[in-house]
Write a protein that holds these residues in place. Sequence first.
Motif, PDB file in Angstrom:
ATOM      1  N   ILE A  36       0.861  -1.176   0.000  1.00 49.78           N
ATOM      2  CA  ILE A  36       0.000   0.000   0.000  1.00 49.78           C
ATOM      3  C   ILE A  36       0.900   1.230   0.000  1.00 49.78           C
ATOM      4  O   ILE A  36       1.972   1.229   0.621  1.00 49.78           O
ATOM      5  CB  ILE A  36      -0.952   0.026   1.208  1.00 49.78           C
ATOM      6  N   SER A  37       0.489   2.257  -0.708  1.00 51.31           N
ATOM      7  CA  SER A  37       1.348   3.434  -0.796  1.00 51.31           C
ATOM      8  C   SER A  37       0.518   4.687  -1.008  1.00 51.31           C
ATOM      9  O   SER A  37      -0.641   4.635  -1.454  1.00 51.31           O
ATOM     10  CB  SER A  37       2.359   3.279  -1.931  1.00 51.31           C
ATOM     11  N   GLY A  38       1.126   5.811  -0.673  1.00 52.06           N
ATOM     12  CA  GLY A  38       0.499   7.109  -0.832  1.00 52.06           C
ATOM     13  C   GLY A  38       1.542   8.191  -0.708  1.00 52.06           C
ATOM     14  O   GLY A  38       2.750   7.908  -0.649  1.00 52.06           O
ATOM     15  N   PRO A  39       1.117   9.441  -0.621  1.00 52.99           N
ATOM     16  CA  PRO A  39       2.064  10.560  -0.570  1.00 52.99           C
ATOM     17  C   PRO A  39       3.026  10.511   0.613  1.00 52.99           C
ATOM     18  O   PRO A  39       4.133  11.055   0.527  1.00 52.99           O
ATOM     19  CB  PRO A  39       1.155  11.788  -0.479  1.00 52.99           C
ATOM     20  N   THR A  40       2.625   9.880   1.714  1.00 55.24           N
ATOM     21  CA  THR A  40       3.461   9.914   2.917  1.00 55.24           C
ATOM     22  C   THR A  40       4.296   8.656   3.123  1.00 55.24           C
ATOM     23  O   THR A  40       5.075   8.598   4.073  1.00 55.24           O
ATOM     24  CB  THR A  40       2.590  10.140   4.170  1.00 55.24           C
ATOM     25  N   GLY A  41       4.118   7.626   2.280  1.00 53.07           N
ATOM     26  CA  GLY A  41       4.930   6.430   2.493  1.00 53.07           C
ATOM     27  C   GLY A  41       4.385   5.214   1.780  1.00 53.07           C
ATOM     28  O   GLY A  41       3.320   5.241   1.156  1.00 53.07           O
ATOM     29  N   SER A  42       5.142   4.126   1.898  1.00 54.43           N
ATOM     30  CA  SER A  42       4.777   2.857   1.296  1.00 54.43           C
ATOM     31  C   SER A  42       5.070   1.746   2.300  1.00 54.43           C
ATOM     32  O   SER A  42       6.106   1.789   2.984  1.00 54.43           O
ATOM     33  CB  SER A  42       5.572   2.633   0.006  1.00 54.43           C
TER      34      SER A  42
END
Length: 408
Positions: A188-194
């Motif tokens: 799972i990933s997004g702007p703040t991390g993976s």
Amino acid sequence: MRLPGVYDYCVIGGGIVGVATAHRILERHPGASLLLVEKAGQLGLHQTGHNSGVIHSGIYYEPGSLKARLCVRGAELTKEFAAAHDIPFRVCGKLLVATDAAEHARMLALYERSVANGVEVELLDAAELVRREPRITGVGALFVASTGIIDYGRVTRALADDVRAAGGEIVLGAEIAAIDETDSAVTISGPTGSWQARNLVVCAGLQADRMARLAGLAIDLRIVPFRGEYYRLPPERADLVRTLIYPIPDPELPFLGVHLSPTIDGELTVGPNAVLGLAREGYRKGSVNLRDAREILGYRGFHKVAAANVRTGLREMRNSLFKGGYLAECRRYCPELTRSDLLPREAGIRAQAVLRDGTLAHDFLLERTPRSVHVLNAPSPAATSALPIAEYIADRLDAAFDTEPFNK
């Protein structure tokens, strides 16, 4: 065997269902590595923190349904958890009041359903109703003694404290933009991390359908938000009733109607209604999110729901726009209420799964892949049922390749 940098479990969603699931997983698997990520800056911000705070009994639901079974068990577990963690709750009971002959007939059917669900209920006539609640009027009522009130935000925080104490990690402010599942892990990933995990549970509430599509699930539903608008009574009117006061619900709709609800902190609230929302997370009246509005208004399932419920929808919109209409709903069973009694209180937003054929999903709806479980619909009484929902999810994670249909 755990791969380096890979959690055993990840939970997306910091509402009460997500946090309870993390809690149950770590109870069942001490020492497992677990990460919970939440988009907002605090836990329980949305549906968990914007409800009536009722510990439901399970009287309403189709006998044998997942919803009925989990609610009855959830009421018991919620009270046990609160007692063990010094969380205040009160078993004040609930009166479901019939105000005319049609509602009285529905009330009798509801009584039969309560018996089938194993919920103890008293059938009251008009005189006994007034004796118990002198300011409430009706042609009869059902009294459910086991119904209670609690602060579900506080329950969620206590569950989170237990998760951290058991070694779980909680990351706030982490929006997820991509979910990629392979044979060995889910990323799972997004702007703040993976992050990576061997098993993923998604309890995303108002964003449940979007998270499922990110994961590649071929779902045929959409989350439609319904605003539940509340009022509170002045402090000097907080003792107007001793119990929760509910109308007899329409069995065709997944909403319970405008009710009088004492809260655990001493308020007396009125609500909620059920008005179509055009913003999944917009709590102010008139909030519009263009992406949310396009998805709702362009969805065939919503068109069918709207066509089948024109009269109900118009009534709810009228009552939202004009306090007099809202007041009239309350005065059917509490005639002494006045317009000045209705003071502003923040609204809630309910995530309602709507199927493409126009069906409103009444029951809990879950889907899975080999390494993930998605909670697609967790309607009221999800807060009451959170602990047994967590047990149910943990069971399915432990039988990841079981071919039994997930909702059976």
